[in-house]
Design an enzyme around this catalytic site. Structure first.
Site, mmCIF file in Angstrom:
data_model
loop_
_atom_site.group_PDB
_atom_site.id
_atom_site.type_symbol
_atom_site.label_atom_id
_atom_site.label_comp_id
_atom_site.label_asym_id
_atom_site.label_seq_id
_atom_site.Cartn_x
_atom_site.Cartn_y
_atom_site.Cartn_z
ATOM 1 C CE LYS A 23 39.991 45.426 28.153
ATOM 2 N NZ LYS A 23 40.750 45.254 26.890
ATOM 3 C CD GLU A 75 38.338 41.267 46.841
ATOM 4 O OE1 GLU A 75 38.823 40.119 46.804
ATOM 5 O OE2 GLU A 75 37.748 41.735 47.840
ATOM 6 C CB SER A 111 45.206 42.975 19.027
ATOM 7 O OG SER A 111 44.704 43.863 20.012
ATOM 8 N N GLY A 112 44.759 45.967 17.610
ATOM 9 C CA GLY A 112 43.707 46.916 17.273
ATOM 10 C C GLY A 112 42.797 47.210 18.441
ATOM 11 C CG HIS A 129 35.944 38.045 47.658
ATOM 12 N ND1 HIS A 129 37.315 37.942 47.679
ATOM 13 C CD2 HIS A 129 35.465 36.809 47.932
ATOM 14 C CE1 HIS A 129 37.666 36.692 47.921
ATOM 15 N NE2 HIS A 129 36.557 35.982 48.085
ATOM 16 C CB CYS A 146 37.704 35.427 51.461
ATOM 17 S SG CYS A 146 37.010 33.856 50.908
ATOM 18 C CE1 TYR A 147 43.543 29.667 53.703
ATOM 19 C CE2 TYR A 147 44.996 31.550 53.988
ATOM 20 C CZ TYR A 147 44.760 30.198 54.102
ATOM 21 O OH TYR A 147 45.737 29.369 54.617
ATOM 22 C CG ASP A 202 43.864 45.345 26.551
ATOM 23 O OD1 ASP A 202 43.269 46.277 27.123
ATOM 24 O OD2 ASP A 202 43.426 44.181 26.535
ATOM 25 N N GLY A 225 41.886 33.172 49.152
ATOM 26 C CA GLY A 225 42.729 32.146 48.559
ATOM 27 C C GLY A 225 41.995 30.835 48.423
#
Length: 513
Positions: free
Chosen positions: A369, A171, A223-224, A169, A81-82, A227, A54
């Site tokens: 993604k 992740e 949008s093509g 981190h 981390c935090y 997503d 954070g």
């Protein structure tokens, strides 16, 4: 789901990455905001807790805390981390604030035979740091389990209490062995890997059906890109012919993109009721003279909604607007779950007006993604669409620094086309997350044809990434960079200088605006 992983969100930009990595390992993960009493967390019957990073300093007044009752519940805990700093403070350790923080790649050295390091190929590896505070002294009962050249306590653990803490981190993609470290914690917690992306698809389709009812109609903003295509495919599975898909040519697309998108979507999804709307003049008029990137995004978001409202009226009563919003869009705009700092708004998040006239459905807003591509594969979407490079909703408007004008758009379209052509020709399309051109606002003195020139500057941005939450600049071959520079300067009128962006994310972002 009893026995799952509960992630307490202290506002890190990477919190959802923890969930994504956990889910990709086969463990169900749920995120809850920080600052609650222990009850709401324990009512979820978690099998383990992960405390995220954070932006706050744990030693400052008003910083988010942890109910001590959670520490008495006997749950395995991983502090990141935090989360590590908070656990150190709550359990009797000592913290200090650094004058300058530590950000980006750092060499970490594991110490001892702790469970987190099981199966690692080496004791020294590169990790991703992003912190200002540091643990000077671990709490009683904790052993130091890792160091860096600057941090004497970069990891600590209390195996008896099943509490493990790491300053880096795990992740993020650029931490080596990060997935293994997370899996080691989850295995140590005794959890069972039984979650799949197919479960997400099934649950989302059921949720959409419940929300839309038996007669609700929806319009999808296509949008093509991958997503919106996956969002439309998911909606089509859920409500069938009650979905209309609208592709808007906003005049801010890449060279030849409007025709390519129309042809690809018509061939791939004949059942999605595709309609193409040319609204380029509307968008360009609305953006005239606007330089501020946040204002650009707001204008584009509002104009999109106006276009969709007009199209919806032509189709009769439309109840829902579907968008392919992903979590990186959400987390960089505002954290709905924790106190994360806002980075920028997105046209399909922060750019929407308060009263949009539709109920909003964003079936992919909790995914990244790479997860969307896995889901798209399951839904039968062809690779030609799944592997299109990400392209921002505001399009070229946020790749022009300054006002959006026809001359600048023409320059940028041509330069960007050259970048994409050469990246493809070099066989780097699958290795590069995004590669594009940016048109800068300043001009540069040059010499062309034995005379003085005063032309535009084009920046090339090429990055590697897995999830768009972190990114590293791509080490393109020097010969390729030379060819890009030569082609752009020689083939794009008005440009006399090309530069290459070597910034990582963080501290930068992938897009310039």
């Amino acid at each position: 789901m009893p026995g799952h992983v509960l992630i307490v969100d202290y506002g890190s930009q990477y919190t959802q990455l923890i969930a994504r990595k956990t889910r990709s390992a086969g463990y169900y993960a749920e995120i809850m905001p920080a600052g609650l009493e222990a009850g709401p967390y324990l009512e979820r019957e978690p099998g383990a807790l992960i405390l995220s990073g954070g932006p706050a300093s744990a030693v400052e007044v008003g910083a988010p805390k942890l109910d001590p009752t959670l520490l008495e519940a006997g749950l395995p805990i991983l502090g990141i981390c935090y989360g590590m700093q908070l656990l150190a403070l709550e359990m009797g350790g000592r913290l200090t604030q650094e004058a300058t923080g530590e950000y980006g790649p750092t060499v970490f050295k594991a110490a001892g035979n702790g469970p987190l390091w099981k199966g690692l190929p080496q004791e020294e590896f590169t990790v991703w740091m992003s912190h200002g505070d540091r643990v000077e002294e671990p709490p009683p009962g904790f052993a130091v389990s890792g160091r860096t050249s600057d941090l004497p306590v970069a990891a600590m653990e209390n195996q008896k209490a099943a509490i493990f803490c790491i300053q880096f981190h795990p992740e993020v993609h650029h931490t080596q062995n990060g997935e293994t470290i997370l899996k080691n914690f989850l295995a140590e917690a005794g959890l069972v890997p039984n979650w799949k992306i197919s479960s997400f698809a099934r649950d989302t389709i059921e949720a959409v059906r419940a929300k839309t009812g038996s007669d609700g109609k929806a319009i999808c903003a296509l949008s093509g890109g991958v997503d919106s295509a996956v969002a439309a495919a998911l909606m089509s599975r859920a409500i069938g012919g009650r979905l209309w898909s609208v592709f808007v040519d906003n005049g801010l697309l890449r060279e030849g993109e409007a025709d390519e998108v129309k042809a690809a979507l018509t061939a791939a999804y004949p059942e999605m009721n595709l309609k193409v709307v040319d609204a380029s003049a509307l968008f360009l008029n609305a953006l005239a003279g606007v330089s501020d990137p946040e204002r650009k995004r707001k204008i584009i978001g509002e104009t999109f909604i106006n276009v969709f409202t007009d199209e919806a009226e032509k189709l009769g009563k439309i109840d829902f607007l579907v968008q392919g919003t992903l979590y990186p869009d959400v987390i960089e705009s505002v954290s709905p779950l924790g106190p994360s700092a806002m980075i920028k708004s997105h046209h399909n998040v922060g750019g929407l007006p308060e009263n949009i006239g539709f109920h909003l459905i964003e079936p992919l807003r909790d995914l990244f993604k790479d997860e969307v591509r896995v889901l798209g594969k399951e839904l039968g979407i062809p690779d030609s669409l799944l592997w299109r490079q990400p392209f921002p909703g505001p399009g070229l408007a946020i790749r022009i620094i300054g006002p959006v004008e026809p001359e600048g758009l023409a320059i940028l379209r041509r330069a960007d086309s050259i970048v994409r052509q050469e990246i493809k020709q070099a066989g780097l399309e699958r290795e590069i997350w995004q590669a594009f051109a940016v048109l800068l606002s300043n001009k540069s003195v040059g010499v062309m044809g034995d005379g003085r020139s005063y032309g535009r500057v084009v920046a090339i941005r090429a990055v590697t990434s897995v999830d768009a939450m972190t990114a590293d600049w791509a080490r393109l071959p020097h010969d390729l960079l030379a060819k890009l520079s030569s082609r752009i300067i020689n083939e794009v009128a008005g440009v006399n200088r090309v530069v290459y962006d070597i910034s990582t994310k963080p501290p930068g972002t992938i897009e310039w605006e």
